[in-house]
Enzyme design. Sequence first.
Site, PDB file in Angstrom:
ATOM      1  N   GLY A 145     -82.352   1.289 118.341  1.00  0.00           N
ATOM      2  CA  GLY A 145     -83.374   0.282 118.087  1.00  0.00           C
ATOM      3  C   GLY A 145     -84.025   0.554 116.751  1.00  0.00           C
ATOM      4  N   LYS A 196     -70.512  43.579 125.064  1.00  0.00           N
ATOM      5  CA  LYS A 196     -71.853  43.408 124.510  1.00  0.00           C
ATOM      6  C   LYS A 196     -72.872  44.119 125.397  1.00  0.00           C
ATOM      7  CE  LYS A 196     -74.706  39.560 122.714  1.00  0.00           C
ATOM      8  NZ  LYS A 196     -74.739  38.086 122.594  1.00  0.00           N
ATOM      9  N   CYS A 242     -73.233  40.206 118.135  1.00  0.00           N
ATOM     10  CA  CYS A 242     -74.486  39.473 117.879  1.00  0.00           C
ATOM     11  C   CYS A 242     -75.739  40.296 118.192  1.00  0.00           C
ATOM     12  CB  CYS A 242     -74.458  38.153 118.663  1.00  0.00           C
ATOM     13  SG  CYS A 242     -75.510  36.875 117.906  1.00  0.00           S
ATOM     14  N   GLU A 284     -68.239  35.435 118.159  1.00  0.00           N
ATOM     15  CA  GLU A 284     -68.542  35.685 119.567  1.00  0.00           C
ATOM     16  C   GLU A 284     -68.081  34.498 120.426  1.00  0.00           C
ATOM     17  OE1 GLU A 284     -72.759  35.854 120.182  1.00  0.00           O
ATOM     18  OE2 GLU A 284     -72.577  36.711 122.197  1.00  0.00           O
TER      19      GLU A 284
END
Lengths: 546, 546
Positions: A295, A112, A148, A41
């Site tokens: 850090g 879609k 999808c 997609e």
Amino acid sequence: MKIALAQLNYHIGNFESNTAKIIGAIEQAKTNGADLVVFAELAICGYPPRDFLEFTEFIELCENSITEIAAATKGIACIIGSPTKNPRIQGKDLFNSAYFIEDGEVKKVVNKALLPTYDVFDEYRYFEPNQDFSCIEYQGVKIALTICEDLWNINDNPLYISSPMDELIKEEPDLMINIAASPFSYNHDDNRYKVLSDNSKKYQLPLLYVNQVGAQTEIVFDGGSFVFNEKGELLDQLAYFKEDLKIYEFADQEIKGYTPIEYKPWPDVKQIYDALILGIRDYFYKSGFTKAVLGLSGGIDSAVVCALAAEALGAENVLAVLMPSKYSTDHSIKDALDLVAALGCKHEVVAIKEITDAFDHVLEPAFRGLPFNVAEENIQARSRAVIVMAFSNKFGNVLLNTSNKSESAVGYGTLYGDMAGAISVLGDVYKTQVYELARYINREREIIPENSIVKPPSAELRPDQKDSDSLPDYDVLDKLLYQYIELKKSSRDIIAAGFDEELVKRVIKMVNKAEFKRYQTPPILRVSPKAFGMGRRMPIVGKYLS
Amino acid sequence: MKIALAQLNYHIGNFESNTAKIIGAIEQAKTNGADLVVFAELAICGYPPRDFLEFTEFIELCENSITEIAAATKGIACIIGSPTKNPRIQGKDLFNSAYFIEDGEVKKVVNKALLPTYDVFDEYRYFEPNQDFSCIEYQGVKIALTICEDLWNINDNPLYISSPMDELIKEEPDLMINIAASPFSYNHDDNRYKVLSDNSKKYQLPLLYVNQVGAQTEIVFDGGSFVFNEKGELLDQLAYFKEDLKIYEFADQEIKGYTPIEYKPWPDVKQIYDALILGIRDYFYKSGFTKAVLGLSGGIDSAVVCALAAEALGAENVLAVLMPSKYSTDHSIKDALDLVAALGCKHEVVAIKEITDAFDHVLEPAFRGLPFNVAEENIQARSRAVIVMAFSNKFGNVLLNTSNKSESAVGYGTLYGDMAGAISVLGDVYKTQVYELARYINREREIIPENSIVKPPSAELRPDQKDSDSLPDYDVLDKLLYQYIELKKSSRDIIAAGFDEELVKRVIKMVNKAEFKRYQTPPILRVSPKAFGMGRRMPIVGKYLS
């Protein structure tokens, strides 16, 4: 018909590299005798392109890429995801589409229908839902092509009022193909397996499924593309967390040469580890950076981030900065140095006492002898952020944030201090999961010092401070947070589930009060079904329920 | 029939105060002889509730409030916006609805069909679009009730494929009512006027329109509710930027007692000023804070923010911190002190030399004599953030961010430094508009020192630095930024519009490279049609077009 599934790592908006990669896969598929090659997609532009889609130039570049790719399909066909313009005046201007290109020519565009608009997804922001369904025909095979979410309307409480396959099945297709951009979370692959298998079973068709792979800022795609037979049985799978291309033969209504295999998901910790490594690596690679700084406190969180970064980027590209204060314990410094030695990464030691003394001194007239409180605690955390950012600005190293999800949830962190960074590595990993990651990192040899794992966690911002002074045990806290954040339960329901009432109310209040902090934190590599960031949108100024 | 329009300021999730306010307005309307009182979209819970909507407890509390409000409607009717549960299994679980309640009883629930899902709006994230239309009947009047966006599908490139009024008009209604939550931007009221007037004209019906008022973090509602006759002529309007309630008589198919008036929008600068004042005031009031702190540099941006804060919160609640460095000019300190004197707000002076010297000293071994660069510049900006945040942590003052939209756009600001703050006051105000605001603030007397307005802008982070060293004139820059940010034009189109090619490419590149910084900045009071923040969602790691 031989069908290649191309599971590739795209870069959002990088048309040059995406197109080259796609054409490369077409060549490879052709060389290996494939008739059709299937891409994911929105493969053209990467997923999620977000508001890039609102720039007309971006859509033109998608179209140009399609033209270039079409020219590379002489003697082969391909299916590839791309945004396309909606030809109708009414409705949104775009569709989320799949091109079917055959022998140099666009033969069909499939749009879609079901547009995920929840959690990290915003598809209806950009796309018009499709209402017009038909199959592709190629070499005598009728293919039901969906995109999808189109296959995800299959549960007991469906999110959409219609299902594209219910329309397509009327044309009696031979095969289902679904192209996807289905993001990773540690439990998502199980859902995905079930949903796809259920589709195969329901429509009694073999199913080829192609996912994306690779990380796009916070969202990680894990690949793991599936092949099912018409009974919903798994036949084969592509690799997880890396690119892959495999060719399958479809003939006599079935995928040839495979027998059903068992679906075996990895343990969560292995999935999360691989996702974070890929997340860090792609963040740096796709943004053109190579070196990281962080850090290092001697605690478990920064140790795990340092080890992940060394694996993702190479130890030589990781600079750990130790910034002890007067409240730092000797073992913290030793633990940090042991880790640096085990990894072989660079380090610097910059004590912050001179800095915090200077702040205390210039603020003395205004603070008029008021007692030490969170102001002085935060000065330490923020002084450290100034130092690591100075390294970042001076040497071009990108700052990795080391906050975990538990502390981010309850606001146990300093804004513009330890909450700083370009990308948050552990912001979606609860503290108890951080320990699991440490054990996993140490699975072959001791990299994270055992002492960093077993000692009680501490921010070391005041004498003898322990996390447990102000927070419950992480075992309890993380379970409680999961109920509220992942499951969105009310305090009433969480208490009913057996948690202590006073604790529930206190913790939820902490979570709610920290929304303003989380709003300003870096993007967080998403590994859970509900990460802080784009997928969780809470009001800042709102009256919270608990 | 007498119809009251209640334009109120809601607080998201504060059911107690919203319900009390709504019942108060019902009582007031009843006392004044109204038959029907109309509240805004999602008045029950405030707009936008965002992911609060995903908590079932939140929806129950909406329902409880409706029950309480219904009990207060004896002898009157009301129309009020609230989320409601979708009774169907299919589709999203909620509707964005309007209750019609008459004499204590819910008589009808009307659902919103067109769900804005663009810019700051995410409605399809939560709500199912309505597909079932009918009018309300009350006291012999047939009312076509719609919710906000339902009337907005009226232009040449409609965003939706259907229009609710095209369905409702078939029932031959007598009157249109639209309840809205239509956020402010300096040009939005003109659009709103036109769209609503066009609806009245098209459907040949009078239209009563109720908007929200008040600020919800970044989003400001300006009120200004409209009343139109059946020709689309404006008959009356409620107040801007404050609560209002007015009663209109509808009889013989018309609103009685009004003749058409001219729609006269305020000048942009007055609108923006009022929006920012309301934005600051509601941010503090709704989050339970009273006192603000900000860094005051002597420049125009912090001066304008200080003046706005003093107006919104009272000068006695504003603490200005002057933090001169060795690069600060004498006039900057004087200008800042002049402003403090003109406003009567509190101030502190904290020189940062001792701090920056300490940072330089502890970093010296690692920085090995490398030349002064952005690292040292940022240490100054970040040291100032540590100081103002220390004031915030010590005294409970909320830090106001003073960055403007121009510098935020091009990344001319220091993350965790001057980009810090709980709320950004000017982040959607271009520098040239900041000057207009300063002139507006000084419209009656000199509050902002003239010198702050006329001197060349400078960050004062190195000797004799001027903004113009690295940026084009703001007159040119702001126009260029508007083309890219508000209009989403490509570099090609901007160059074609007459801007210098090299400049366009340089500026757009600066904007794109600063996405990672803007991701971590505070919520920005939105006054333009395209503000940074929730309404503009760009990839961080993406390859940008220019």
